[in-house]
Scaffold this active site. Structure first.
Site, PDB file in Angstrom:
ATOM      1  CG  HIS A  53      50.967  68.409  86.423  1.00 50.94           C
ATOM      2  ND1 HIS A  53      49.647  68.190  86.093  1.00 50.94           N
ATOM      3  CD2 HIS A  53      51.577  67.198  86.316  1.00 50.94           C
ATOM      4  CE1 HIS A  53      49.468  66.904  85.799  1.00 50.94           C
ATOM      5  NE2 HIS A  53      50.624  66.297  85.931  1.00 50.94           N
ATOM      6  CD  GLU A  55      49.069  73.773  85.869  1.00 52.44           C
ATOM      7  OE1 GLU A  55      48.090  73.697  85.115  1.00 52.44           O
ATOM      8  OE2 GLU A  55      49.987  72.907  85.905  1.00 52.44           O
ATOM      9  CB  CYS A  78      44.995  68.113  85.288  1.00 56.22           C
ATOM     10  SG  CYS A  78      46.035  68.243  86.745  1.00 56.22           S
ATOM     11  CB  SER A 171      72.706  54.726  52.207  1.00 55.63           C
ATOM     12  OG  SER A 171      72.786  54.101  53.479  1.00 55.63           O
ATOM     13  CD1 TRP A 173      78.548  59.486  56.751  1.00 58.65           C
ATOM     14  CD2 TRP A 173      76.435  58.998  57.251  1.00 58.65           C
ATOM     15  NE1 TRP A 173      78.556  58.805  57.943  1.00 58.65           N
ATOM     16  CE2 TRP A 173      77.271  58.497  58.272  1.00 58.65           C
ATOM     17  CE3 TRP A 173      75.058  58.806  57.365  1.00 58.65           C
ATOM     18  CZ2 TRP A 173      76.772  57.812  59.382  1.00 58.65           C
ATOM     19  CZ3 TRP A 173      74.558  58.140  58.456  1.00 58.65           C
ATOM     20  CH2 TRP A 173      75.410  57.649  59.447  1.00 58.65           C
ATOM     21  NE  ARG A 187      67.708  58.089  64.957  1.00 63.60           N
ATOM     22  CZ  ARG A 187      68.722  57.282  64.746  1.00 63.60           C
ATOM     23  NH1 ARG A 187      69.586  57.042  65.738  1.00 63.60           N
ATOM     24  NH2 ARG A 187      68.910  56.704  63.577  1.00 63.60           N
ATOM     25  CB  THR A 199      66.338  49.517  58.546  1.00 63.23           C
ATOM     26  OG1 THR A 199      65.475  49.906  57.470  1.00 63.23           O
ATOM     27  CG2 THR A 199      67.166  50.713  58.976  1.00 63.23           C
ATOM     28  CG  ASP A 203      71.967  50.884  57.517  1.00 60.50           C
ATOM     29  OD1 ASP A 203      72.588  50.590  56.484  1.00 60.50           O
ATOM     30  OD2 ASP A 203      70.940  51.588  57.527  1.00 60.50           O
ATOM     31  NE  ARG A 210      74.694  58.068  66.589  1.00 60.70           N
ATOM     32  CZ  ARG A 210      73.811  57.431  65.806  1.00 60.70           C
ATOM     33  NH1 ARG A 210      73.239  56.312  66.202  1.00 60.70           N
ATOM     34  NH2 ARG A 210      73.506  57.921  64.609  1.00 60.70           N
TER      35      ARG A 210
END
Length: 371
Positions: A53, A55, A78, A171, A173, A187, A199, A203, A210
């Site tokens: 952690h 600390e 913690c 779509s 772009w 993401r 979807t 596509d 990436r």
């Protein structure tokens, strides 16, 4: 209660904590600074779950100079044994004189116990300095601790007249490269990404992060080998997805929500069946419960109008992010959501804008959903 020096050192701890926000889940991002006579003697941040952690890193750097120092930490230390020893005990053993925490840990296993443990050992322990800034770093973690479910953000991209694709489905772009790089950042920040079979099939989408498309400023901080891929969660209630799709060619975890477990998929794919509603579709509340059990803090949704509309209608969306391009696609083009017909304005979902900014030629709008 807190001095200007306190605020300066807590700001540094928050700066350190931000360095871990792409890598720490399901743990929160935390930074820690140790100060002796207004001089920095040690600092660190939590880098990944299962590792030391914040600390611990700060105490290692400070060594014997930690005795009598003040520790500034963005989240209450913690107090329980998990995969690592309790940080509150580490601060006690090092002889720290004072601890300033930005906020109390929302984890029920801690929730004030760390601060009490420090006070019982004779250490001055305070909290509340720059708490709002600290909370913004860990909105998903806090949400899961409070509700048992991930915080849900729906991403949308549209023309100025609210269209997401032409009537024929084209779509690419709508938005420009700056907006698309920003999507890659979101993401990477998320624990999981949710989409639907439509979807993926339309596509041939991989739905991964990436590295080469991230904002340039992030590539230096996060080398490709440190990049965390979110869990890709795909609803495929009719078992339409086949192993030859690009989705399955990238060896990072996938949770496939299916009507029946069929097998024959790569080892990084887990098939799962969940309860269905009266309409025969996967219950989305059950899906969020399942993801909460899997310690998913933040869920990023990139899906079609039907799934996005169902999430919104059922009150399961916390935030919308809309990338809007200066284009007009016309009435026959596809819309943002499939929603029921409303008969009164009181039924219309309400939003609260929290941010609006330019990304190249496009506008990014962030809005909270008033559930």
């Amino acid at each position: 209660m807190f001095s200007q020096q306190d605020a300066r050192w807590m700001a540094r701890a928050l700066e350190l904590a931000r360095l871990g926000r792409f890598t720490t889940s399901p743990n929160p991002a935390v930074g820690c600074v140790l100060v002796q006579d207004d001089e920095l003697v040690g600092e660190g941040f939590h880098q990944q779950a299962g590792g030391p952690h914040a600390e611990v890193f700060a105490l290692r750097e400070a060594g014997h100079r930690a005795r009598g120092a003040t520790a500034y930490v963005t989240l209450e230390p913690c107090s329980h044994h998990g995969r690592t020893p309790p940080c509150a005990q580490g601060l006690i053993d090092a002889g720290v004189a004072r601890v300033v925490a930005a906020m109390v840990d929302p984890n029920p296993q801690v929730a004030g116990r760390g601060l009490s443990m420090l006070r019982d050992a004779g250490i001055q322990a305070q909290h509340g300095l720059m708490a709002a800034e600290a909370a913004r770093l860990n909105t998903g973690f806090i949400h899961r601790m409070q509700t048992g479910r991930p915080r849900v953000t729906v991403k949308l991209a549209s023309s100025l007249d609210g269209r997401t694709a032409l009537a024929n489905g084209q779509s690419k772009w709508i938005t420009g490269p700056d907006a698309r790089r920003d999507v890659q950042k979101h993401r990477a920040l998320s624990c999981a990404l949710l989409s639907g079979a439509d979807t993926v099939l339309t596509d041939n989408a991989s739905l991964n992060v990436r590295w080469q498309e991230l904002p340039v400023s992030l590539c230096g901080d996060y080398p490709q080998d440190r990049l965390r891929q979110p869990l890709r969660v795909i609803i495929d209630g009719q078992n339409r997805l086949t192993p030859d799709l690009a989705l399955f060619n990238i060896p990072s975890p996938i949770l496939l929500i299916r009507g029946a477990v069929t097998g024959g998929l790569p080892k990084w794919v887990e098939e799962c069946s969940l309860p269905r509603g009266e309409d025969g579709k996967v219950r989305l509340d059950a899906l969020l419960d399942e993801l909460g059990r899997r310690q998913i803090n933040s869920l990023w949704v990139e899906a079609g109008a039907r799934l996005c509309g169902a999430l919104l209608t059922q009150g399961l969306v916390d935030e919308l992010i809309l990338y809007q391009a200066p284009k007009l696609m016309g009435h026959p083009a596809r819309g943002l959501f499939e929603l029921p017909e409303f008969e009164a304005m009181a039924q219309v979902p309400e939003l609260s804008f929290s941010d609006c900014r330019r990304l190249g030629p496009d506008i990014k709008i962030t809005a909270k959903v008033k559930n």
